[in-house]
Design a protein around this motif. Structure first.
Motif, short mmCIF file in Angstrom:
data_model
loop_
_atom_site.label_atom_id
_atom_site.label_comp_id
_atom_site.label_asym_id
_atom_site.label_seq_id
_atom_site.Cartn_x
_atom_site.Cartn_y
_atom_site.Cartn_z
N LEU A 1 0.83 -1.20 0.00
CA LEU A 1 0.00 0.00 0.00
C LEU A 1 0.86 1.25 0.00
N TYR A 2 2.01 1.18 0.65
CA TYR A 2 2.90 2.35 0.78
C TYR A 2 4.30 1.97 0.30
N GLU A 3 4.39 1.20 -0.76
CA GLU A 3 5.69 0.69 -1.20
C GLU A 3 6.57 1.82 -1.69
N ASP A 4 7.84 1.77 -1.30
CA ASP A 4 8.83 2.76 -1.72
C ASP A 4 9.38 2.34 -3.07
N LEU A 5 8.88 2.99 -4.11
CA LEU A 5 9.29 2.61 -5.47
C LEU A 5 10.63 3.21 -5.85
N SER A 6 11.19 4.03 -4.99
CA SER A 6 12.49 4.63 -5.30
C SER A 6 13.64 3.75 -4.90
N ALA A 7 13.36 2.69 -4.14
CA ALA A 7 14.45 1.85 -3.66
C ALA A 7 15.08 1.12 -4.82
N THR B 1 -4.99 10.38 12.63
CA THR B 1 -6.33 10.80 12.21
C THR B 1 -7.45 10.10 12.96
N ARG B 2 -7.14 8.97 13.63
CA ARG B 2 -8.14 8.12 14.29
C ARG B 2 -9.17 7.60 13.31
N LYS B 3 -8.79 7.53 12.07
CA LYS B 3 -9.66 6.97 11.03
C LYS B 3 -8.89 5.89 10.28
N ILE B 4 -9.62 4.89 9.80
CA ILE B 4 -8.99 3.85 8.99
C ILE B 4 -8.44 4.49 7.72
N PRO B 5 -7.17 4.28 7.39
CA PRO B 5 -6.62 4.91 6.18
C PRO B 5 -7.40 4.52 4.94
N THR B 6 -7.57 5.49 4.07
CA THR B 6 -8.31 5.24 2.82
C THR B 6 -7.67 4.13 2.00
N GLU C 1 -9.57 0.88 0.50
CA GLU C 1 -9.55 0.57 -0.94
C GLU C 1 -8.94 -0.80 -1.19
N ALA C 2 -7.88 -1.14 -0.45
CA ALA C 2 -7.27 -2.46 -0.64
C ALA C 2 -8.22 -3.57 -0.26
N ALA D 1 -6.44 -0.57 18.52
CA ALA D 1 -7.53 0.31 18.10
C ALA D 1 -7.81 0.16 16.61
N LEU D 2 -6.76 0.03 15.79
CA LEU D 2 -6.95 -0.16 14.36
C LEU D 2 -7.64 -1.49 14.07
N ILE D 3 -7.22 -2.54 14.77
CA ILE D 3 -7.84 -3.85 14.57
C ILE D 3 -9.32 -3.80 14.94
N ASP D 4 -9.64 -3.15 16.07
CA ASP D 4 -11.05 -3.05 16.47
C ASP D 4 -11.86 -2.25 15.46
N SER D 5 -11.28 -1.18 14.93
CA SER D 5 -12.00 -0.38 13.93
C SER D 5 -12.26 -1.19 12.68
N LEU D 6 -11.27 -1.95 12.23
CA LEU D 6 -11.46 -2.79 11.05
C LEU D 6 -12.50 -3.88 11.31
#
Length: 1435
Positions: A511-517, A542-547, A551-552, A583-588
Motif C-alpha cells: 500500500l505504501y511501497e517505496d518505489l524509489s528503492a 487521524t483516528r480513522k482507517i486509512p483510505t 480501498e485495498a 484500536a486499528l484492529i477493532d476499527s477494522l
C-alpha cells in the motif's frame, strides 16, 4: 683482475706500498712497468670491472700515489688494444661493456628470468657503470654501438639493468628503444618485463618494492614524455616516431592486462591482484610532477579513460539493463574503482563528465565500465549530482529532438545507475522519472509523436526490465492527454504482463511501497509489515482507517487478505491499555474488514502467547545476526583512520560507500520492518516518549558514537577547518537511508530533549557537530510529524528538521538553560572553527543556505542566552577577549560553559557575524524564546528577569533599526511585535509548558506591553480641525491575524480561530481600558471614536461568545470602563458617552445586549468610576440603561407596568436578563400575561433571546443555562405570540431579508448560533399546529428552509451538539426525523400561497431529500394549475 685471496689489484698495490718503498724512481717508470705487465696478462673485460670497483679508493697512501689514476690504466690498455686490432677505442669499449653486461645478467641463480638483479649482480653492474661513465667522460665510449649490441644479446635484457643504464645517464630508455631493430619485439620485451616487475614488487616477501617503484616511476615518465608528445614535438625524426609508437603500445598492452585482471578479479589469486594494483601507480598525478608537460599528462589520462570506457565492448544494451545493479560502486571491482579514482584526479568533475559524454557519443562502449564510472563519480565527487542532472536533461533534449533511441537509453541507464548509489548522492529513479515525464511540461508532451516515441521506447525495455522499474512506470506513469490515454494503457498492460512473468503480481504491491528503492522487489511479507506500520501511523494521527486500507480491502482483496491482514494480526501479548494497533484492529473489525474466524484465531494466539510468558516458557526473541553489525563497526573504524590520516577526499568517499553498503545490510538484517514509508512520507516521532526498537537503537548508537569518536580523533590532530568533508558526508550518507531516519530522529529527541542535562562534554561536542551537519542535509529529510502527546489537540503540520530542533531545544527551566548554553556554544564554536580560515565575507558566503535562520538556531539561542546569563554581555564591547575560544579548549572536562560562551561572544569574528542581517536575533524571535521560560523554574530571579527585560526592550530592540531586528524607536511597532509574539507563543505547541494553559498570557511580558501602550497614550493629541480619527493599530493587528491565517483543515482552522479569539479577549482585557477607544475632532469638539472596537466586535469578538447574543462580562466591563476613562479627553464627558452609546444602538447592538445581561454586576463598577472621575450624575444614556433594568426587575417582582424602550429589543434584553435572575421562572410566566398591547416586538425579541439560550445550553452547558428550562420558556413565549396573532417566523429569515427589528437581532447573534437556528426551530415543533399553516403564509417556506439547513449541517459533518445530561436525548438523527415527519404531515394542509413560496427551495430539497421533494412537487402543481386557469379567464 684479482690477486691472491680475492683481493683487488688496487688493494694489492696499496698493501705492497706499505711494506717497502717502490723500486721505481718515478710515477712514469711505475706506469710503464704496469703496462708491460698488463700487456702480458691482460683480460680486458675483467679489467673494466676491476677499475670500476676501485673507483672509490679505501686507502690513500702518501703523495707518491696521488697521481696514479685507475682510469688512465684502462684508457691506455683500450687504446693499445684498439690499435692492435685496428678498431676505434670507443667501439672496443662498447663491445667489452656489452660482454660484461650480458655476463652479469646471465649469472643469475634464478631458474627463470626476473626483471630485478640480485645483490651480487647489482654490485658488479654498478662497478661496470662507474667505469663506463669514466670512459664517457673521456669520449671513449660509443653509445649507438652499445645500444645496437644490447638488442643482439642472446638473452632478453634485464629491466633493472636497463634502468641502471637509464638512471646513470649512460643510455636512456628512449635512446635504447630508438635503436631497437623491431618495434613489436621491444613492446613484447617491455610488457613482459613490466608485468614481472609488478608481480615481483607485489610479493610482500620481496624486499625490493621501493626499487621497483623507482624503476616503474622513471619508465612511466619516459612513456608519457615520448608517447604523448605535444604537437610541436611530433614529426621530427622517424626514430622518435618509433619510440612514441612503442611507448603507446606498452601503455596500451599494460592497460589491457589490468582490465583483463579486473574482469577475472574474483578468480585471480591475491598476488596477481597486488601486481595489478602496483601498476596502477603509473596513474598517480604527483608522480610526474614538473617533469611532464601538463597537456601531455591530461592527454595521457584522457586517452586512458577513453580506452577503459571502450575496452572490449561486448555487452549489449539489454545486458546493461539487466546487469547494471551489479555495477554499483560497492559491487564494482576495487581495482577498477581505484583506476577511475586515479584517472579522474587529472580533471575537474565537469571535464570528467564531458569526457564521458564525448566517449558515449563517438565510440562503442563497454557499458559495465561506463556505468561503474558513473557510480564512482557520483559517490566520490559531491558536485557530480547536479552535473549529471544537466547531462540527463541534455540527453533527453537530444533524444526527443531527433527521436534518437541511443541518447534515450543512455539517459535512462545513467539515471538508474546514479540512483543505485542512494538518495544521499543522487535523486531516486522514481523522482527522476516523475520530474522528467510526470507533467505536461516534459519533452514527451510537445506532440503525439514525442509521446509515441517515449512509449515505444519504454515498451522495448519491458522484456529486460526489473520489477522495481516497471512498478515506477505503472504507479507514476508519464503525463498523457486524455485523447491519447489508450496509448498509455497499452504500455501499462504490457508492463503488468512482464510483472506477471516475473511472478510479481501488481496486486501484491504494498500500500505504501517505496518505489524509489534500488533493490529488487521486496517480498510481499516484508512489504506487508511496512504497510502495517505506515497504516498505524496514519490511524494514530487521524483516528480513522486509512483510505488506502479501505480501498485495498475492496479492490485489492488478494493482497489484503493474504498479506496485509496476517501482518497486522501477528500474535503478541496484548497490552493492558489498548494501543494504536489494537484500536486499528477493532476499527477494522467493526467495519467488517476482518473475517470473524481470523479475528478469533488472532485472539486465541495472543492468549496462548500470554500463557507462555506467564509460565516462563516463552522463547526469547531470536537474536539478530551480529556479523553485519560487526562489519559496520569495522568499516566505521577504517573511516575514522582515514580521517585521522587526512586521506584524500575520494578515498574517504569510497570508504563511506562501503559504510553505506554495510549499513544497508544491517538495517535489512536487523528488522523485517524496514523502509516503511515512501520518500515523501513524513517521519513520525513521538516526542513525549520516543520509543526505539532495540535493533535500531544499537545501530543508531553505533553511528552516533562513531561520529563522536571520529570528530574527537580528528580534532586531536586538526581543527575542524582542516578535517575535510568526511563528517558532513557521513551524516549525508545516514540521511540517505530512509528507514534509519525515524530511529535517528527519535534517538536525537531522547538525547536533546530528555537526556540533555546529563550529557558529558564529549557527547555535547559530538551532538553539536552532528546537528550542524544534519541541518545541511535538510533536502534529504522529509517532514517530521512530531507527536507532542496530549498537548496537541489536532495533528499538526509536518515540521522541517530545523523546526523540529526548535521544538526540542527550548529553554524553560534552570537545567534546560544550562544544557542549551553548552550545546549552542559548542555548535557555534564548531561553526566558527570550521570556517576560521575564511574572511568574514567568504564565511558568510560559505555557510550553506540551509543554515540560515532556523537551522542557525544555535546562533539565535546564544544571542538570547549569553546576555540573559551574563551581565558583561549586555554592555558595549570595548575590546576583544584576550584569549579566543578554541575548539580544543571545549574538550576540557572542567570547562566553564558560561565563561566559554562569554569568551565566544566577545570574539570580534562572532560579533561581526552577528552584524549580518541573516544571523541577527530579531525582537520577535527574542520574545518567543522569552515567552517559553517557566518563571517558577527560571535560572534568574524575578528581579533579575525584570532587569533583563528592561535592558532587552528599551536598550537593545526599541532603539535598534529594523534592519537589525529592532523597532526603529517606534512604540507602535514595538507594541505590535509584542502582541503578535504573545499570540504566536500561546498558539504554539506547549510541550512541557510547566502546566500553563495554552490560552494563558505571560504576565511579565504583558506588563511590558501595558507600559508601552500607556507611554503611547502620552503622545500629543490631534489638533482641532483634524477630522480623521487616530488609527487604532491594535485592532488592525488583531483583525489582520484573523483574516490572513490559513491553518489547513476546516477543523484545524475552526479550533485555531476559537483559541485566537479567546487570546485576543484576554489581551484586550489585560491592557488599559482606555486603549479600546480613541478620540477625534468633529468640528471644534473632541468626540469619542469607538468605530474600530465596534467593527472588531461585529466581525470577530461576538463569535467568541458562548451566549450567542452577548459578550463575556470581562470585555463588556472593560469597554464601559474604557469609555468613561476616555471621556476625560472630551470637553463634555457626559455628552461624549451619550453619543457613543447612541451610536452603539445602530452600529454594535451586541454591546448593549451584553450590558443588559451583565448589568447587575456592571452598574456598581460604572457608578463608582463615574463618581470618582467627575462626581456628577451618570450620563443620560447610562442612566437610561439603569432605568430599563429597574423597570424590568419591578415588572417581574411587583407587577408594575413595563415601559417599552425604543428600540423594543433593548427592553426585551433587560427583561430577559431579569428573568434569568429569577429561579424558577414562575413569575416570568405570569408576567407574560400582564404585558399590555404594543409589546409584540418585545415578545418577538424575548423569544429570540430564549432560543439563543436554548442553543447555548446545547453547545456550552457549563454557562449555567438549562436546555429544558429554556425550551419551556420559549414555548410559553411562542404560545403568547400566537395568542396575540403576532408573526414570529420572520426571526428565522436571513438578516438581510427580515424586518428592522429582526435584522438587528440576527446581526447581533454569533455565527455559530445563527447556523444552529434550525436546531432551535425544530425544538419548538411540538407546539406547531395546523392553524399556524393558515395564519402564516411564510411558515412553510421558513420550515422548509430550516429543514434544508438542518440536513446540510449533518451532511457537511457538523456534529449537532448533545446535552450533557442525557447523551441519548435529542439525537441529531431523531431531530431530523421529527422535522421530516412534521413537514410530510403539514404539506397536504398548506394553502396554495404557501406552496407557491417554496419554489426557490424545491431543487435543493429534491437533492437532499427526494421523497420530501416529490411530495412538495405533487402538492404544489395543482395550485399552480388553478392560478393559470384564473389568469386565462381574465382574457
Amino acid at each position: 683482475m684479482a690477486g691472491a685471496g680475492g683481493r683487488s689489484w688496487r688493494d694489492l698495490l696499496a698493501g705492497r706500498a706499505r711494506k717497502r718503498r717502490s723500486p721505481f724512481g718515478s710515477g712514469a717508470e711505475l706506469q710503464g712497468a704496469a703496462l708491460r705487465l698488463l700487456d702480458q696478462h691482460q683480460n680486458l673485460a675483467d679489467l673494466l670491472l676491476e677499475v670500476g670497483d676501485s673507483a672509490q679508493p679505501d686507502v690513500q697512501d702518501g703523495a707518491e700515489h696521488q697521481g696514479v689514476s685507475p682510469e688512465s690504466f684502462i684508457v691506455s690498455v683500450l687504446q693499445e688494444q684498439a690499435s692492435k686490432l685496428g678498431v676505434p677505442t670507443a667501439t672496443l669499449a662498447a663491445k667489452n661493456a656489452i660482454a660484461n653486461v650480458e655476463r652479469i645478467c646471465q649469472d643469475s641463480a634464478s631458474p627463470s628470468r626476473v626483471p630485478l638483479l640480485n645483490s651480487d649482480q647489482r654490485k658488479r653492474l654498478t662497478c661496470l657503470l662507474q667505469t663506463v661513465k669514466g670512459l664517457l667522460a673521456n669520449n671513449m665510449f660509443c653509445r649507438s654501438l652499445f645500444c645496437q649490441e644490447m638488442w643482439k644479446m642472446k638473452e632478453p635484457l634485464v629491466l633493472e639493468a636497463v634502468w641502471h643504464l637509464h638512471s646513470s645517464d649512460i643510455v636512456g630508455l628512449a635512446e635504447l628503444l630508438e635503436r631497437s631493430p623491431a618495434g613489436p619485439a621491444a613492446v613484447e620485451w617491455l610488457c613482459s618485463s613490466l608485468c614481472g616487475l609488478c608481480e615481483q614488487a607485489g610479493d610482500t616477501s620481496c624486499g625490493d618494492t621501493e626499487l621497483a617503484q623507482r624503476i616503474l616511476s622513471d619508465f612511466a615518465i619516459v612513456f608519457l614524455q615520448h608517447g604523448f608528445e605535444q604537437a610541436s614535438e611530433l614529426g621530427r625524426k622517424v626514430e622518435l616516431q618509433k619510440v612514441a609508437y612503442i611507448c603507446r603500445a606498452v601503455l596500451q598492452r599494460m592497460l589491457a592486462w589490468v582490465l583483463d585482471a579486473v574482469g577475472k578479479e574474483k578468480q585471480e589469486d591475491v598476488s596477481m591482484v597486488q601486481a595489478v594494483r602496483f601498476w596502477l601507480n603509473v596513474f598517480s598525478v604527483p608522480l610526474y610532477g614538473s617533469v611532464a608537460h601538463p597537456d601531455s599528462l591530461r592527454q595521457f589520462f584522457r586517452h586512458t579513460l577513453t580506452e577503459v570506457l571502450t575496452y572490449n565492448p561486448v555487452l549489449k544494451v539489454s545486458d546493461a539493463i539487466q546487469m547494471q545493479k551489479e555495477w554499483s560502486f560497492t559491487r564494482t571491482s576495487p581495482l577498477l574503482t581505484a583506476l577511475y579514482r586515479k584517472l579522474l584526479v587529472a580533471f575537474s568533475v565537469k571535464e570528467s563528465i564531458c569526457q564521458l559524454q564525448q566517449v558515449l557519443e563517438t565510440h562503442e562502449v563497454n557499458w559495465q565500465h561506463v556505468l561503474s564510472c558513473v557510480s564512482t563519480l557520483v559517490v566520490c565527487q559531491a558536485e557530480a549530482e547536479q552535473l549529471f542532472r544537466d547531462l540527463l536533461s541534455h540527453l533527453l533534449l537530444k533524444a526527443f529532438g531527433n527521436y534518437d533511441m541511443e541518447n534515450m537509453i543512455t539517459a535512462f541507464l545513467i539515471a538508474r545507475q546514479a540512483a543505485l548509489e542512494g538518495p544521499a548522492v543522487f535523486m531516486p529513479y522514481s523522482e527522476w522519472f516523475k520530474a522528467s515525464f510526470g507533467n505536461a511540461g516534459g519533452h514527451h508532451g510537445s506532440s503525439k509523436k514525442s509521446l509515441v516515441f517515449l512509449l515505444e521506447f519504454l515498451s522495448e525495455l519491458v522484456p529486460f526490465e526489473a520489477a522495481p522499474y516497471l512498478k515506477v512506470h505503472i504507479m507514476f506513469p508519464p503525463f498523457v492527454a486524455a485523447k491519447h490515454r489508450s496509448l498509455l494503457l497499452e504500455y501499462i498492460t504490457l508492463a503488468k504482463t512482464r510483472l506477471a512473468d516475473l511472478k510479481v503480481a501488481i496486486e501484491d504491491m504494498g500500500l505504501y511501497e517505496d518505489l524509489s528503492a534500488p533493490e529488487e522487489a521486496v517480498q510481499p511479507q516484508a512489504q506487508a509489515l511496512r504497510d502495517v506500520e505506515k497504516a498505524l501511523q496514519i490511524f494514530e494521527n487521524t483516528r480513522k482507517i486509512p483510505t488506502s486500507v479501505i480501498e485495498a480491502s475492496i479492490f485489492r482483496r488478494p493482497y489484503y487478505t493474504s498479506w496485509f491482514l496476517p501482518a497486522l494480526l501477528r500474535p503478541r501479548v496484548l497490552p493492558k491499555t489498548p494501543d494504536g494497533r489494537m484500536a486499528l484492529i477493532d476499527s477494522l473489525k467493526r467495519a467488517d474488514k476482518i473475517p470473524s474466524n481470523l479475528y478469533f484465531t488472532y485472539l486465541q494466539a495472543c492468549h496462548a502467547m500470554k500463557e507462555k510468558v506467564l509460565q516462563g516458557d516463552s522463547t526469547a526473541e531470536p537474536s539478530h545476526s551480529k556479523e553485519p553489525l560487526e562489519q559496520l563497526k569495522a568499516e566505521l573504524a577504517e573511516l575514522r583512520t582515514l580521517v585521522v590520516e587526512q586521506a584524500q577526499g575520494e578515498e574517504v568517499a569510497a570508504q563511506l560507500a562501503e559504510v553505506s553498503a554495510r549499513l544497508g545490510a544491517v538495517l535489512g538484517a536487523s528488522s523485517q520492518e524496514g523502509e516503511a514509508a515512501p520518500t515523501c512520507s513524513p517521519v513520525r516521532v513521538a516526542v513525549a516518549a520516543p520509543g526505539l526498537a532495540p535493533c535500531h537503537r544499537s545501530v543508531v548508537d553505533l553511528l552516533l558514537t562513531s561520529f563522536c569518536q571520529t570528530l574527537l580523533a580528528a580534532s586531536s590532530f586538526n581543527p575542524p577547518d582542516r578535517q575535510g568533508p568526511c563528517l558532513s558526508l557521513l551524516v549525508k550518507m545516514m540521511c540517505g537511508h530512509r528507514n534509519l531516519l525515524p530511529a535517528l530522529l527519535g534517538r536525537l529527541c531522547q538525547l536533546i530533549y530528555h537526556q540533555g542535562p546529563s550529557l558529558g562534554a564529549a557527547h555535547i561536542l559530538g551532538l553539536a557537530a552532528f546537528v550542524i551537519h544534519l541541518s545541511e542535509c535538510r533536502a534529504l529529510i522529509p517532514g517530521v510529524e512530531a507527536d507532542f502527546g496530549a498537548s496537541q489537540a489536532v495533528p499538526g503540520k509536518a515540521l522541517s528538521v530545523s523546526e523540529y530542533w526548535s521544538s526540542l531545544l527550548v529553554c524553560r527551566t534552570q537545567e534546560s538553560f544550562a544544557f542549551c548554553l553548552r550545546l549552542c556554544t559548542a555548535a557555534a564554536a564548531y561553526l566558527m572553527c570550521k570556517f576560521s580560515s575564511c574572511s568574514h565575507e567568504d564565511f558568510c558566503a560559505l555557510i550553506p543556505p540551509g543554515l540560515i535562520k532556523k537551522p542557525l538556531l544555535f546562533l539565535f539561542q546564544l544571542q538570547h542566552l549569553v546576555p540573559r546569563l551574563s551581565l558583561e554581555a549586555r554592555g558595549v564591547l570595548c575590546e576583544e577577549a584576550k584569549g579566543a575560544l578554541s575548539w580544543s579548549s571545549l574538550c576540557c572536562p572542567s570547562l566553564n560553559y558560561r565563561r566559554a560562551s562569554l569568551c565566544l561572544w566577545r570574539q570580534a569574528g562572532f560579533q561581526e557575524l552577528l552584524k549580518e542581517k541573516a544571523f541577527q536575533l530579531s525582537f520577535r524571535e527574542w520574545l518567543l524564546m522569552e515567552l517559553e521560560v517557566c518563571p517558577e523554574q527560571d535560572i534568574l530571579s524575578a528581579s533579575e528577569r525584570q532587569d533583563f527585560h528592561y535592558w532587552a526592550i528599551y536598550q537593545r530592540y526599541l532603539p535598534a533599526p529594523s534592519a537589525a531586528g529592532g523597532c526603529d524607536g517606534g512604540l507602535e511597532k514595538a507594541c505590535g511585535v509584542i502582541l503578535n509574539a504573545i499570540l504566536d507563543s500561546s498558539q504554539r505547541l506547549d510541550l512541557g509548558a510547566c502546566g500553563h494553559s495554552k490560552t494563558s498570557v505571560s504576565p511579565e511580558i504583558l506588563c511590558r506591553l501595558q507600559e508601552l501602550v500607556l507611554e503611547l497614550r502620552c503622545r500629543p493629541k490631534l489638533l482641532p480641525g483634524c477630522s480623521a480619527a487616530q488609527r487604532h493599530f491594535l485592532f488592525e493587528i488583531l483583525q489582520g491575524r484573523l483574516t490572513g491565517s490559513q491553518q489547513g483543515s476546516a477543523l484545524g482552522q475552526q479550533l485555531w480561530r476559537q483559541q485566537e479569539l479567546l487570546l485576543h479577549r484576554r489581551i484586550l482585557v489585560g491592557l488599559p481600558a482606555s486603549t479600546l477607544i480613541t478620540t477625534c475632532w468633529k468640528g471644534n469638539k473632541a468626540v469619542l471614536d469607538c468605530d474600530s472596537f465596534f467593527c472588531f466586535v461585529n466581525s470577530e469578538l461576538k463569535n467568541a461568545s458562548s451566549r450567542g447574543y452577548a459578550l463575556s462580562y470581562d470585555i463588556t466591563a472593560h469597554f464601559f470602563r474604557g469609555l468613561l476613562s476616555a471621556s476625560l479627553d472630551c470637553e463634555d464627558a457626559a455628552g461624549g458617552v451619550n453619543e457613543a452609546l447612541a451610536t452603539c444602538q445602530t452600529q454594535c447592538p451586541v454591546v448593549l445586549l451584553s450590558a443588559a445581561l451583565w448589568w447587575p454586576r456592571l452598574e456598581p463598577v460604572l457608578c463608582s468610576q463615574w463618581k470618582r472621575l467627575f462626581g456628577a450624575p451618570l450620563p443620560e444614556e447610562l442612566d437610561r440603561l439603569r432605568g430599563w433594568h429597574g423597570s424590568g426587575t419591578r415588572f417581574l417582582c411587583s407587577g408594575a407596568a413595563l415601559p417599552v424602550s425604543d428600540p423594543p429589543w433593548l427592553s426585551a434584553a433587560f427583561l430577559h436578563g431579569a428573568i434569568l435572575q429569577q429561579s424558577p421562572r414562575g413569575r416570568g410566566t405570569e408576567a407574560l400575561q400582564r404585558l399590555g398591547t404594543g409589546t409584540e416586538q418585545l415578545l418577538v425579541a424575548l423569544l429570540f433571546f430564549s432560543l439563543l439560550d436554548l442553543i447555548s445550553a446545547r453547545i456550552a452547558p457549563k454557562e449555567g443555562v438549562d436546555f429544558q428550562t429554556s425550551l419551556g420558556w420559549s414555548l410559553q413565549i411562542l404560545q403568547c405570540l400566537e395568542g396575540r396573532g403576532t408573526s414570529w417566523p420572520l426571526l428565522f429569515q436571513s438578516a438581510e431579508g427580515g424586518p428592522g427589528g429582526c435584522r438587528v437581532l440576527r446581526s447581533a447573534a454569533s455565527q455559530r448560533h445563527t447556523r444552529l437556528l434550525p436546531l432551535a426551530f425544530y425544538s419548538l415543533s411540538p407546539s406547531f399546529h395546523q392553524e399556524l399553516l393558515q395564519q402564516e403564509p411564510t411558515f412553510l417556506s421558513v420550515a422548509l428552509h430550516m429543514y434544508i439547513q438542518l440536513l446540510q449541517l449533518f451532511v457537511e459533518g457538523q456534529v449537532l451538539p448533545q446535552p450533557d445530561q442525557d447523551p441519548t436525548e435529542h439525537d441529531p438523527l431523531e431531530l431530523i426525523s421529527a422535522a421530516r415527519q412534521f413537514l410530510l404531515g403539514a404539506i397536504p394542509h398548506c394553502p396554495a400561497q404557501s406552496l407557491g413560496n417554496i419554489q426557490p427551495l424545491l431543487s435543493t430539497c429534491e437533492e437532499l431529500d427526494p421523497e420530501l421533494g416529490a411530495t412538495l412537487v405533487h402538492f404544489s402543481r395543482p395550485a399552480v394549475d388553478v392560478e393559470l386557469e384564473e389568469e386565462l379567464e381574465l382574457f
